[in-house]
Structure formats: C-alpha cells, structure tokens
Motif scaffolding. Sequence first.
Motif, PDB file in Angstrom:
ATOM      1  N   GLY A 142       8.289  44.380  69.733  1.00 40.40           N
ATOM      2  CA  GLY A 142       7.976  45.681  69.166  1.00 40.40           C
ATOM      3  C   GLY A 142       8.432  46.809  70.059  1.00 40.40           C
ATOM      4  O   GLY A 142       8.891  47.850  69.588  1.00 40.40           O
ATOM      5  N   LEU A 146      10.965  49.557  68.839  1.00 38.85           N
ATOM      6  CA  LEU A 146      10.565  50.964  68.835  1.00 38.85           C
ATOM      7  C   LEU A 146      11.575  51.802  69.618  1.00 38.85           C
ATOM      8  O   LEU A 146      11.962  52.899  69.193  1.00 38.85           O
ATOM      9  CB  LEU A 146       9.175  51.105  69.448  1.00 38.85           C
ATOM     10  N   THR A 147      12.006  51.286  70.750  1.00 41.79           N
ATOM     11  CA  THR A 147      12.998  52.023  71.539  1.00 41.79           C
ATOM     12  C   THR A 147      14.283  52.225  70.754  1.00 41.79           C
ATOM     13  O   THR A 147      14.878  53.311  70.769  1.00 41.79           O
ATOM     14  CB  THR A 147      13.282  51.255  72.836  1.00 41.79           C
ATOM     15  N   LEU A 149      14.700  52.241  67.419  1.00 42.49           N
ATOM     16  CA  LEU A 149      14.519  53.168  66.302  1.00 42.49           C
ATOM     17  C   LEU A 149      14.366  54.598  66.803  1.00 42.49           C
ATOM     18  O   LEU A 149      14.908  55.548  66.233  1.00 42.49           O
ATOM     19  CB  LEU A 149      13.290  52.756  65.491  1.00 42.49           C
ATOM     20  N   LEU A 150      13.638  54.730  67.895  1.00 43.72           N
ATOM     21  CA  LEU A 150      13.436  56.062  68.453  1.00 43.72           C
ATOM     22  C   LEU A 150      14.752  56.645  68.957  1.00 43.72           C
ATOM     23  O   LEU A 150      15.002  57.849  68.855  1.00 43.72           O
ATOM     24  CB  LEU A 150      12.422  55.965  69.604  1.00 43.72           C
ATOM     25  N   THR A 151      15.593  55.780  69.491  1.00 43.11           N
ATOM     26  CA  THR A 151      16.900  56.238  69.954  1.00 43.11           C
ATOM     27  C   THR A 151      17.725  56.750  68.782  1.00 43.11           C
ATOM     28  O   THR A 151      18.383  57.792  68.873  1.00 43.11           O
ATOM     29  CB  THR A 151      17.636  55.098  70.659  1.00 43.11           C
ATOM     30  N   LEU A 152      17.675  56.023  67.684  1.00 45.86           N
ATOM     31  CA  LEU A 152      18.404  56.469  66.506  1.00 45.86           C
ATOM     32  C   LEU A 152      17.871  57.806  66.018  1.00 45.86           C
ATOM     33  O   LEU A 152      18.634  58.663  65.567  1.00 45.86           O
ATOM     34  CB  LEU A 152      18.269  55.425  65.388  1.00 45.86           C
ATOM     35  N   LEU A 153      16.548  57.963  66.105  1.00 49.43           N
ATOM     36  CA  LEU A 153      15.945  59.195  65.605  1.00 49.43           C
ATOM     37  C   LEU A 153      16.181  60.367  66.567  1.00 49.43           C
ATOM     38  O   LEU A 153      16.420  61.501  66.139  1.00 49.43           O
ATOM     39  CB  LEU A 153      14.442  58.975  65.422  1.00 49.43           C
ATOM     40  N   ALA A 154      16.117  60.086  67.857  1.00 51.22           N
ATOM     41  CA  ALA A 154      16.235  61.172  68.836  1.00 51.22           C
ATOM     42  C   ALA A 154      17.684  61.555  69.088  1.00 51.22           C
ATOM     43  O   ALA A 154      17.971  62.703  69.417  1.00 51.22           O
ATOM     44  CB  ALA A 154      15.559  60.757  70.138  1.00 51.22           C
TER      45      ALA A 154
END
Lengths: 168, 168
Positions: A142, A146-147, A149-154
Amino acid sequence: MASPASRRDAATRASDRPGDASPFALGLLLRRAHWRAAGVMSEALRPLGIELRHFAVLIVLVDRGPTVQRDLAAATGTDKAGIMRVVDDLERRNLAVRKAVPGDRRARSVEITPEGLALFDAAHVAAEPLAERLTADLGPDGSEQLTRLLTLLAHPGDQEPAPPTHSG
Amino acid sequence: MASPASRRDAATRASDRPGDASPFALGLLLRRAHWRAAGVMSEALRPLGIELRHFAVLIVLVDRGPTVQRDLAAATGTDKAGIMRVVDDLERRNLAVRKAVPGDRRARSVEITPEGLALFDAAHVAAEPLAERLTADLGPDGSEQLTRLLTLLAHPGDQEPAPPTHSG
DNA sequence: CGTTTCAGGTGAAACGGTCACGAACGCTTC
DNA sequence: GAAGCGTTCGTGACCGTTTCACCTGAAACG
C-alpha cells in the motif's frame, strides 16, 4: 419550499468520511492525510530545532546543490519572502550559507553546510521509525502504491516537459 | 572534512521528485498533491464566493445535520475559534444559521439554510469536471485505490481502536 | 547609454492558530 | 432544594505566520 434537502441524495454529497464519491472527497482526504504526515514530520524535526519549511529548503539544497532563492521559492512553492526568512534562519544556525554567484552579482546562491548535512541526516534517522508507523496501516504494498499514485497526482505530465510558453 | 555530501548517497535522501524512498517523501508528496487538489477546489469555489474552510463546514452540516460548533471543529480538524469565524461568515451570507439547543442553553447548533444547500449543490456541479481532470492521470482504478489508501492514512485505526503494541 | 526586466530585500497588512476569560450546565453536597 | 465546584462551550484578544506591494541594485537589450 418543502424539504430543504431535496436537491440531491445525502449519499452523493461530499464528506470526509470513507465511502464518498464526491469530487471534494479526494481533496478532503488529502487534507487530513497531509495533516497527519505533517504532524509526524514536525515531531521528527522538533528535536533538531528546525521546522518543516526549513527542512523543505534543505531537501532542495541537497537534491539540486547550490540554488538561488528564486528557484528555491519555485521548488518549495512558498513565497520569496518566506524563502528569505527560512534562509535567514538557516544561516543563523549555520545550516546553510549564501554565496555570491560568479556570473550574476545580483543572484545569491544558497548552499548547504556540513552542519546542515549532518542535521539533514539526523532528521532522516529520527523520521524513519515515525514514517514506518505512519505507513504501517497501509502495508508494504500500500505504501508503494500510494507513493506511485501520489506522484502521478502531484507531478502531472512529468514525462511531458513544460512546453516553451514564452508568450506568457 | 572531505566532501560535504559524503554521508549518504543523494538517491537515498528526501526529495519531492519521483523515485524517492526517504521517510519524508510521502509527506512531501502529500503536500504537493494536497496543494494541487486545494487549488482545484478553490477554483471551483471561488465563483461561489466561499472558501475551502467554509465548504468543509457545509459538508459536515449536510452530512450530519445540525451540529454544535464543538463537533464542527472536531470534524473539520480546525480550532474552535476558526470554526466560529467560518460560521460567522456563513451566517453573514445566509448560508447557515445558529439555533439554540433546547436542552443546552450554552451550546449553539449550526444548521444549513436552503441557500447554503443550493450553493453546496452548485459547488458540486462546478467541481465535478475539475475533479475529473485531477484524477484523469490516475485512471479510474487509480482514483479508487488512492481514495482507499488515503482513507487508511487519514483515518487511522477507525476499525482498530488500539493495537496492543509494547508500551513506550 | 537609457530603458526594461529580473533578483533580492524590506515593511505592512491580513490570515490563521493559540491562549486566556466569562457563562452555563451537571454533579455533588449540605 | 439551593449553592459550590469542576467541566465544557462559546467568545475575544494576542501572537506568529504568510502574503502583498514597493524599493534597490544589477544585468540584458535596444
């Protein structure tokens, strides 16, 4: 007229609780998660005598080497004045120094000192167990997910370097 | 002595860029992601004349009905004084009203008005396309995965009250 | 050589958060 | 049954932080 809550069903509205699909749910979740992570990082940094904003600047200095304050402000997302305050604090604690740029006499390159590097490393040592407790609920997979997905978002379109928008 | 950057390898240090495994990476990523999401939500809310903190209170009011300010503060994570400011703004704009609690004369129940409900719905309509653009990079599955992981991170131990870890 | 643009620095104002006060409720006690 | 005391809620004031606007000095360009 009639019921004030008749426009939409309550289940489709935004909420900070699990199970919500509203467009604001993600932002609220992000807010809470960031609040918790910031608390953990602050606790890790408190014994070192610095705060998150100072550490954010140190990160950029370590990652990119000597950097002018303008790039520092762009990298951390804060204002120039805020960066100046942080660098001022860093210089007062001998964690970083301002050096004159050879070619540009107006620019001031900020460079991390050995003391700053030592504190940087100490912060990592102090933060590791706290970070593990943070991600303990997510599990090993997880955390990586999370890292990612967060990278894609950030960092949207990182593989697409910013086009030369010199017109702006 | 020696090189100032000889304590650790640069690849293991914290960074806000992809591919970092430092304990601070997650927090930094969270910060950037939240910054982006907050910007999107603020843009959606700006035409409506309210800000994120006002909307957060409206969300709780819609989700839980009339709520005292103390619960409002606990639900939104902000301080009681800040809640008071937000409720004051909401009352000024007729988006919410304070009502006396029958049993407790000191408590003040905050209730959303039909106008607040209408603005709430309008905010959703305005935010939906923006939220879709936000999560477009993640894909449909990535959005749900992110929401799930973020929920675990933001609401720790919701089903696990107190794991019996060693006292320390 | 003058104008424009850019980087840094400073000061003031606004925002958010924290702390301390008064008021009210419930419990306890006489 | 009323008063005292502890707790909680709401409010106000204070302080730190952030943000905005202006100014100075320097480099690029015409």
